[in-house]
Motif scaffolding. Structure first.
Motif, PDB file in Angstrom:
ATOM      1  N   GLY A 126       0.427  -1.718   0.162  1.00  0.00           N
ATOM      2  CA  GLY A 126       0.128  -0.028   0.037  1.00  0.00           C
ATOM      3  C   GLY A 126       0.551   1.319   0.085  1.00  0.00           C
ATOM      4  N   SER A 127       2.483   1.027   0.230  1.00  0.00           N
ATOM      5  CA  SER A 127       3.080   2.404   0.182  1.00  0.00           C
ATOM      6  C   SER A 127       3.799   2.113  -0.829  1.00  0.00           C
ATOM      7  CB  SER A 127       3.665   2.446   1.212  1.00  0.00           C
ATOM      8  OG  SER A 127       4.947   0.701   1.015  1.00  0.00           O
ATOM      9  N   ARG A 128       4.000   3.549  -1.505  1.00  0.00           N
ATOM     10  CA  ARG A 128       4.840   3.414  -2.544  1.00  0.00           C
ATOM     11  C   ARG A 128       6.362   3.017  -2.420  1.00  0.00           C
ATOM     12  NH1 ARG A 128      10.199   6.096  -3.138  1.00  0.00           N
ATOM     13  NH2 ARG A 128       9.855   7.888  -3.835  1.00  0.00           N
ATOM     14  N   ALA A 129       6.923   2.367  -3.738  1.00  0.00           N
ATOM     15  CA  ALA A 129       7.872   1.315  -3.406  1.00  0.00           C
ATOM     16  C   ALA A 129       9.442   1.734  -2.770  1.00  0.00           C
ATOM     17  CB  ALA A 129       8.426   0.697  -4.892  1.00  0.00           C
ATOM     18  N   PRO A 130      10.274   1.778  -2.780  1.00  0.00           N
ATOM     19  CA  PRO A 130      11.262   2.492  -2.294  1.00  0.00           C
ATOM     20  C   PRO A 130      11.903   2.776  -3.911  1.00  0.00           C
ATOM     21  CG  PRO A 130      11.142   0.470  -0.724  1.00  0.00           C
ATOM     22  CD  PRO A 130      10.135  -0.142  -1.535  1.00  0.00           C
ATOM     23  N   HIS A 131      12.622   3.361  -3.542  1.00  0.00           N
ATOM     24  CA  HIS A 131      13.719   3.928  -4.899  1.00  0.00           C
ATOM     25  C   HIS A 131      15.228   3.610  -4.433  1.00  0.00           C
ATOM     26  CE1 HIS A 131      16.732   6.744  -6.687  1.00  0.00           C
ATOM     27  NE2 HIS A 131      17.031   6.824  -5.688  1.00  0.00           N
ATOM     28  N   MET A 132      15.634   2.767  -5.498  1.00  0.00           N
ATOM     29  CA  MET A 132      17.057   2.362  -5.039  1.00  0.00           C
ATOM     30  C   MET A 132      17.336   2.572  -7.082  1.00  0.00           C
ATOM     31  SD  MET A 132      17.097  -1.171  -3.631  1.00  0.00           S
ATOM     32  CE  MET A 132      18.998  -1.669  -3.389  1.00  0.00           C
ATOM     33  N   TRP A 133      19.029   3.602  -6.573  1.00  0.00           N
ATOM     34  CA  TRP A 133      19.460   3.404  -7.604  1.00  0.00           C
ATOM     35  C   TRP A 133      20.451   2.284  -8.511  1.00  0.00           C
ATOM     36  CZ3 TRP A 133      18.474   7.895 -10.512  1.00  0.00           C
ATOM     37  CH2 TRP A 133      17.988   8.426 -10.009  1.00  0.00           C
ATOM     38  N   VAL A 134      19.755   1.793  -9.252  1.00  0.00           N
ATOM     39  CA  VAL A 134      20.244  -0.123 -10.090  1.00  0.00           C
ATOM     40  C   VAL A 134      21.398   0.357 -11.140  1.00  0.00           C
ATOM     41  CG1 VAL A 134      19.377  -1.040  -9.151  1.00  0.00           C
ATOM     42  CG2 VAL A 134      18.461  -0.144 -10.782  1.00  0.00           C
ATOM     43  N   ARG A 135      22.259  -0.153 -11.415  1.00  0.00           N
ATOM     44  CA  ARG A 135      23.227  -0.314 -12.868  1.00  0.00           C
ATOM     45  C   ARG A 135      21.687  -1.439 -13.905  1.00  0.00           C
ATOM     46  NH1 ARG A 135      26.408   3.051 -13.702  1.00  0.00           N
ATOM     47  NH2 ARG A 135      26.606   2.791 -15.927  1.00  0.00           N
ATOM     48  N   ARG A 136      21.446  -1.200 -15.024  1.00  0.00           N
ATOM     49  CA  ARG A 136      20.728  -2.317 -15.957  1.00  0.00           C
ATOM     50  C   ARG A 136      21.106  -1.937 -17.308  1.00  0.00           C
ATOM     51  NH1 ARG A 136      15.020  -1.896 -17.224  1.00  0.00           N
ATOM     52  NH2 ARG A 136      15.253  -0.135 -18.169  1.00  0.00           N
ATOM     53  N   GLU A 137      22.247  -2.860 -17.330  1.00  0.00           N
ATOM     54  CA  GLU A 137      23.174  -3.056 -18.672  1.00  0.00           C
ATOM     55  C   GLU A 137      23.481  -2.277 -19.235  1.00  0.00           C
ATOM     56  OE1 GLU A 137      19.825  -3.855 -21.625  1.00  0.00           O
ATOM     57  OE2 GLU A 137      18.694  -5.607 -20.855  1.00  0.00           O
ATOM     58  N   GLY A 138      24.352  -1.932 -17.689  1.00  0.00           N
ATOM     59  CA  GLY A 138      25.569  -1.059 -17.733  1.00  0.00           C
ATOM     60  C   GLY A 138      24.671   0.844 -17.586  1.00  0.00           C
ATOM     61  N   ALA A 139      23.584   0.823 -17.245  1.00  0.00           N
ATOM     62  CA  ALA A 139      22.868   2.072 -17.585  1.00  0.00           C
ATOM     63  C   ALA A 139      22.646   2.437 -16.397  1.00  0.00           C
ATOM     64  CB  ALA A 139      21.912   2.510 -18.312  1.00  0.00           C
ATOM     65  N   GLU A 140      22.959   3.865 -15.863  1.00  0.00           N
ATOM     66  CA  GLU A 140      21.575   3.814 -14.367  1.00  0.00           C
ATOM     67  C   GLU A 140      20.368   4.233 -14.307  1.00  0.00           C
ATOM     68  OE1 GLU A 140      23.674   5.629  -9.829  1.00  0.00           O
ATOM     69  OE2 GLU A 140      23.073   7.085 -11.659  1.00  0.00           O
ATOM     70  N   ILE A 141      19.663   3.233 -13.371  1.00  0.00           N
ATOM     71  CA  ILE A 141      18.544   3.768 -12.849  1.00  0.00           C
ATOM     72  C   ILE A 141      17.800   4.126 -11.822  1.00  0.00           C
ATOM     73  CG2 ILE A 141      17.704   3.216 -15.469  1.00  0.00           C
ATOM     74  CD1 ILE A 141      16.454   0.922 -14.339  1.00  0.00           C
ATOM     75  N   SER A 142      16.407   4.358 -11.615  1.00  0.00           N
ATOM     76  CA  SER A 142      16.255   4.268 -10.371  1.00  0.00           C
ATOM     77  C   SER A 142      14.884   3.193 -10.783  1.00  0.00           C
ATOM     78  CB  SER A 142      15.175   5.043 -10.238  1.00  0.00           C
ATOM     79  OG  SER A 142      14.229   5.175  -9.061  1.00  0.00           O
ATOM     80  N   THR A 143      14.798   2.146  -9.813  1.00  0.00           N
ATOM     81  CA  THR A 143      13.886   1.350  -9.481  1.00  0.00           C
ATOM     82  C   THR A 143      12.589   1.813  -9.695  1.00  0.00           C
ATOM     83  OG1 THR A 143      13.799   1.712  -7.294  1.00  0.00           O
ATOM     84  CG2 THR A 143      14.877  -0.354  -7.826  1.00  0.00           C
TER      85      THR A 143
END
Length: 524
Positions: free
Chosen positions: A406-423
């Motif tokens: 029921g809450s907004r999902a947490p934000h985490m900085w991650v790398r996907r295929e070499g690019a930095e994104i937020s979850t």
């Protein structure tokens, strides 16, 4: 709110028509503060860079100031740092943005036209609905030409005096009208000399002759001031002559000789009201049609944009056959309590800013951390969430984002295929399962559940090593951030809210996940 609804529906590939009675977008600067959650939504819609460019003139402005006049008298910062001094990048992919409605709407319009039929100068005259859909009579205001539009649903973002809300017979609850202002736009080259280096969001003037709220438009020569208006005392808009307005502005500045050119005037009414229902049948209310809030904190416009986002994915899910019609009932179940709780906080904030001695919440009402809590930490307890705690307050007392259902999902900085994104960037067009690097069982379960239900579900393993789809920062603990164990998982809805959480690996995980999807999508 209509343009935001159009943008979000268009992003989801839903055919729609937007009807707007005015000839174009807003020309008056208002609705300026876009909070962190709203900017997260615009980031997901790939609009954040364009909005920040449109808002670049005010990029360095921050805080709420109170003075007797700009030139003399006592002054204090009610709020010095709206971000509360926190590193916002640790909790969000975005940050707040000061972008006036007249600058924001053209950006939204450009994107809305890519996915919707946008008709300015067109008014909806009437509508009827049945179990099968909605019929609306619309008229082009220049030509008088009318036509009938057949649609599956109608979203009414038609303002605080919403004709659609009245037609549906929906009442409102709350204190009602709070105060009235006239919003005056003006030019003055000399005023910036009295503002100096104080790059505020808003400055409250307390001198009786210049009382009001001053807002910069470009920090150079374009400004807005909201001045008190008392229609209950017989005061009319015609009483606000250019001469009177200019004298008021000079009194606010504390300088009788500055140049002032009045460029516009618009009345507005501050109120605290929430619709008793957010719709009837196939017709839904959004934005000011659903709720009116004090202007402090820009909670009203942000709550409206978040209404639109909540409703858009649910309409898409029903239209595509993922969900049962009862999913649309959760729009009211979720958004009305959020509006009531947010409006209550807005009133506390307004009381502190206008009456410095007023402190009904032990000083919390002028704490910028509370603005962040209201913006990011509100919670849903509805049929579209499994495992939420309905006894908890909608807005917690303190900043809490831990992956609870029921809450907004947490934000985490991650790398996907070499690019930095937020979850947070993962959440828009499908449900998403996140699990740890040993969570292959959950990835397999997601695939099988998607096949069984026909609902798109993406799955990602978060962690370092060859099995990690998303690689977090070295010191980031995915399981702790999401309130689960390394072999647990979370199911996140397309709007970025946690639908369900598994604390550990489960037998028959695919059957469990299938059941959860059926439940949160209100499928029989």
């Amino acid at each position: 709110m209509g343009l935001s609804t159009s943008v979000f529906l268009g992003r989801l590939g839903i055919e729609h028509m937007l009807v707007e009675r005015h000839a174009g977008t807003s020309t008056h600067p208002r609705g300026r503060g876009n909070n962190v959650r709203t900017m997260e939504l615009f980031r997901t819609a790939q609009l954040e860079p364009d909005i920040r460019e449109a808002a670049s003139a005010l990029a360095g402005n921050d805080g709420v100031l109170q003075v007797e006049t700009l030139a003399r008298g006592r002054r204090r910062w009610i709020i010095r740092d709206i971000s509360a001094g926190m590193d916002v990048s640790r909790v969000s992919s975005s940050n707040w943005c000061l972008c006036s409605q007249n600058d924001l709407e053209p950006v939204l319009l450009s994107r809305a036209r890519q996915g919707g039929d946008i008709r300015f100068g067109t008014e909806m005259l009437s509508f009827t609905q049945s179990r099968e859909g909605v019929q609306a009579q619309i008229m082009h205001r220049d030509t008088g030409e009318t036509r009938t539009v057949h649609a599956d649903f109608l979203v009414a973002a038609d303002g605080p005096r919403s004709p659609v809300r009245r037609s549906l017979g929906i009442g409102q609850s709350g204190p009602g009208e709070l105060f009235h202002n006239v919003s005056i736009t003006f030019r003055s080259k000399a005023l910036k000399d009295y503002v100096g280096d104080k790059r505020f969001v808003v400055c409250y003037i307390t001198d009786p002759l210049g009382e009001g709220a001053l807002l910069p438009v470009d920090n150079e020569e374009r400004w807005v001031i909201h001045v008190p208006w008392f229609p209950d005392r017989g005061e009319t808009l015609e009483d606000f002559s250019d001469e009177r307005c200019a004298a008021h502005i000079r009194a606010a500045a504390g300088a009788s000789d500055i140049d002032v050119e009045i460029t516009g005037k618009a009345p507005w009414h501050a109120a605290n009201r929430v619709a008793d229902s957010y719709g009837r049948g196939r017709v839904f209310l959004a934005g000011d049609a659903a709720h009116e809030m004090p202007p402090t904190g820009a909670f009203g416009s942000n709550t409206g944009i978040q209404d639109a986002h909540n409703l858009a994915w649910k309409l898409a899910a029903v239209l595509r056959g993922w969900a049962g019609m009862p999913l649309l009932d959760t729009y009211q179940q979720e958004r009305r309590p959020a509006a009531v709780a947010t409006s209550a906080r807005a009133c506390l904030q307004a009381a502190e800013e206008q009456h410095p001695g007023f402190s009904p919440a032990a000083g919390r009402n002028n704490d910028p951390a509370d603005l962040m809590t209201v913006a990011l930490c509100y919670r849903y307890a509805s049929n579209a969430v499994m495992g939420a705690s309905p006894e908890l307050p909608v807005v917690p007392d303190d900043f809490q984002l831990g992956g609870d259902p029921g809450s907004r999902a947490p934000h985490m900085w991650v790398r996907r295929e070499g690019a930095e994104i937020s979850t947070l960037d993962l959440y828009e067009r499908s449900f998403v399962v996140l699990a740890g690097p040993a969570g292959q069982v959950w990835r397999d379960a997601a695939k099988k559940a998607a096949e069984k239900t026909g609902v798109p579900v993406e799955a990602y393993l978060v962690g370092h090593g060859p099995d990690g789809d998303l690689v977090p920062e070295a010191d980031a603990d995915w399981a702790k951030a999401h309130g689960t164990a390394e072999d647990g998982a979370v199911l996140v809805r397309p709007d970025g809210f946690v639908a369900w959480r598994a604390h550990a690996e489960m037998p028959h995980a695919d059957r469990v996940l299938t059941n959860v999807l059926q439940t949160v999508l209100c499928r029989t």
